[in-house]
Design a protein around this motif. Structure first.
Motif, short mmCIF file in Angstrom:
data_model
loop_
_atom_site.label_atom_id
_atom_site.label_comp_id
_atom_site.label_asym_id
_atom_site.label_seq_id
_atom_site.Cartn_x
_atom_site.Cartn_y
_atom_site.Cartn_z
N ILE A 93 0.95 -1.22 -0.10
CA ILE A 93 0.00 -0.13 0.05
C ILE A 93 0.95 1.22 -0.05
O ILE A 93 1.86 1.16 0.83
N THR A 94 0.56 2.15 -0.85
CA THR A 94 1.36 3.57 -0.91
C THR A 94 0.41 4.67 -0.44
O THR A 94 -0.72 4.61 -0.95
N PHE A 95 0.69 5.34 0.70
CA PHE A 95 0.15 6.38 1.07
C PHE A 95 0.66 7.73 0.79
O PHE A 95 2.08 7.79 0.91
N HIS A 96 -0.01 8.77 0.17
CA HIS A 96 0.50 10.18 0.16
C HIS A 96 0.28 10.82 1.38
O HIS A 96 -0.85 10.84 2.12
N SER A 97 1.37 11.76 1.95
CA SER A 97 1.19 12.25 3.18
C SER A 97 2.23 13.58 3.23
O SER A 97 2.94 13.76 2.08
N GLN A 98 1.90 14.26 4.35
CA GLN A 98 2.76 15.49 4.39
C GLN A 98 4.31 15.16 4.44
O GLN A 98 5.27 16.10 4.27
N SER A 99 4.85 13.96 4.82
CA SER A 99 6.07 13.38 4.79
C SER A 99 6.23 12.56 3.60
O SER A 99 7.53 11.88 3.39
N GLY A 100 5.77 12.91 2.61
CA GLY A 100 5.90 12.27 1.18
C GLY A 100 5.22 10.98 1.08
O GLY A 100 4.30 10.68 1.60
N LEU A 101 5.81 9.99 -0.03
CA LEU A 101 5.19 8.77 -0.22
C LEU A 101 5.72 7.66 0.80
O LEU A 101 6.86 7.66 1.24
N LEU A 102 4.55 7.00 1.59
CA LEU A 102 5.07 5.92 2.43
C LEU A 102 4.32 4.77 2.15
O LEU A 102 3.16 4.72 1.79
N ARG A 103 5.06 3.60 2.12
CA ARG A 103 4.83 2.57 1.71
C ARG A 103 4.86 1.57 2.94
O ARG A 103 5.41 1.63 3.78
N VAL A 104 3.65 0.70 2.70
CA VAL A 104 3.64 -0.47 3.86
C VAL A 104 3.50 -1.77 2.94
O VAL A 104 2.88 -2.00 2.00
N LEU A 105 4.53 -2.60 3.48
CA LEU A 105 4.60 -3.84 2.80
C LEU A 105 3.93 -5.15 3.82
O LEU A 105 3.92 -5.10 5.05
N LYS A 106 3.31 -5.98 3.13
CA LYS A 106 2.78 -7.26 3.87
C LYS A 106 3.56 -8.57 3.65
O LYS A 106 3.64 -8.79 2.53
N ASP A 107 3.89 -9.11 4.55
CA ASP A 107 4.37 -10.74 4.45
C ASP A 107 3.57 -11.34 5.59
O ASP A 107 4.25 -11.40 6.70
N ASP A 108 2.81 -12.06 5.21
CA ASP A 108 1.97 -13.02 6.26
C ASP A 108 1.51 -12.08 7.20
O ASP A 108 0.74 -11.31 6.72
N ASN A 109 1.69 -12.36 8.41
CA ASN A 109 1.21 -11.52 9.35
C ASN A 109 2.01 -10.28 9.91
O ASN A 109 1.57 -9.62 10.85
N LYS A 110 3.19 -9.98 9.20
CA LYS A 110 3.85 -9.05 9.50
C LYS A 110 3.69 -7.87 8.52
O LYS A 110 3.51 -8.02 7.23
N LEU A 111 3.61 -6.68 9.07
CA LEU A 111 3.54 -5.41 8.21
C LEU A 111 5.04 -4.68 8.27
O LEU A 111 5.46 -4.59 9.36
N THR A 112 5.42 -4.00 7.34
CA THR A 112 6.57 -3.19 7.48
C THR A 112 6.36 -1.79 6.92
O THR A 112 6.01 -1.61 5.63
#
Length: 262
Positions: A93-112
Motif C-alpha cells: 500500500i502506498t500512502f500520500h502524506s505530508q512526509s511524502g510517499l509512505l509504503r507499507v509491505l505485507k508479508d504473512d502476519n507482519k507489516l513493514t
C-alpha cells in the motif's frame, strides 16, 4: 453521515499491548476542526484519517491536540485495516502524506513501514531547562527533524527514567526519545510527547526513523530488533536501507464501529 472507524493495537501480536490507534475511513476530507475534534474524542495518541483522492490514498494523523507530519504506528494500523478488513488487493500500500510517499509491505502476519530516515545532528550540551531534571547521566544528545534524542548507557536507566513532563513540554521539539543498548534486543527506547498531548507514547514508529540510522552506525548492523519499553510495550524490526528505514511489526484489531457526524 457515517464513517467506518477501527481501533487497532500496533507493533504487537498480543491484544492490549503495543500502541492503540484509531483509523477512520473517509470519502472526502472533513474540515480540519472536525478532524481534530474526532481525534480529541477518541483520546488515543493518534487517529489516522484515510481518504482517496484521484485514485490515490492520502493519510493524515492527529493527536488529541494537534496534527502531526508523520506517525508510524497509526500508518501500520491503517494498512492493517485495509489489508484485513477492507480487502485491498496486493501486498503493498502506498500512502500520500505530508512526509511524502509512505509504503507499507505485507508479508504473512507482519507489516513493514517504508519511511524516509531522519536527519539528525549531535548537540553539545543538554538543553538548559533539562539540566537540573536529569537524575542519570546522558551520554549523548541529538536533535532530529522533530525530536530530541538522549542516549544512555544501559536498559536499566531507560526503565528507571522518571520524566519531568512539564519540563519536556518546554523543549522546542515534538518530543523526547530516550534510548540505550538492550539486554535482549539491539536497542530499547521510550518516547515522551507532552507538547502534542502524549505524556508517554506506548510505541513510536516515527521515532525509529532516528533510532534506526543511529544504532545501525553504532552497532555496525543493517538489521536490528528493538523494543519500546513503555508500560504497554512493543516490538519492532528495523532495517536501514539507503535513505529509507524499514520498520516492521504486527497488529491486532480491537474493534470496528461507525462514526455519526452531522
Amino acid at each position: 453521515m457515517t464513517y467506518p472507524i477501527y481501533q487497532i493495537d500496533a507493533f504487537t501480536s498480543i491484544l492490549f499491548k503495543g500502541n492503540p490507534a484509531a483509523v477512520v475511513l473517509l470519502d472526502k476530507w472533513l474540515p480540519n476542526e472536525r478532524l481534530q475534534l474526532i481525534a480529541m474524542e477518541n483520546n488515543l495518541s493518534e487517529t489516522a484519517f484515510i481518504c482517496p483522492q484521484n485514485a490515490e490514498l492520502h493519510i493524515r494523523w492527529f493527536t488529541p491536540t494537534t496534527e502531526v507530519e508523520l506517525c508510524g504506528h497509526a500508518t501500520l494500523a491503517s494498512a492493517h485495516v485495509l489489508f484485513n478488513h477492507e480487502e485491498i488487493e496486493g501486498d503493498e500500500i502506498t500512502f500520500h502524506s505530508q512526509s511524502g510517499l509512505l509504503r507499507v509491505l505485507k508479508d504473512d502476519n507482519k507489516l513493514t513501514l517504508d519511511f524516509p530516515l531522519d536527519d539528525f545532528y549531535k548537540v553539545n550540551e543538554l538543553p538548559e531547562l533539562m539540566r537540573m531534571n536529569i537524575r542519570t547521566q546522558v551520554n549523548e544528545i541529538y536533535r532530529g527533524k522533530t525530536d530530541y534524542m538522549f542516549v544512555f548507557s544501559n536498559q536499566k536507566e531507560i526503565e528507571n527514567f522518571i520524566p519531568s513532563l512539564d519540563i519536556i513540554a518546554q523543549l522546542d521539539s515534538r518530543g523526547l526519545i530516550i534510548t540505550a543498548p538492550g539486554d535482549e534486543v539491539d536497542f530499547v527506547s521510550r518516547y515522551f510527547g507532552p507538547q502534542t498531548g502524549i505524556p508517554e507514547d506506548p510505541v513510536t514508529g516515527s521515532a525509529h526513523t532516528t533510532l534506526t540510522p543511529f544504532w545501525s552506525k553504532r552497532l555496525g548492523k543493517q538489521k536490528m530488533n528493538a523494543r519500546q519499553i513503555s508500560q504497554r510495550g512493543g516490538c519492532l524490526t528495523c532495517e536501514l536501507r539507503g535513505s529509507r528505514v524499514l520498520i516492521g511489526g504486527g497488529c491486532r484489531t480491537f474493534f470496528k464501529g461507525e462514526l455519526y457526524i452531522d
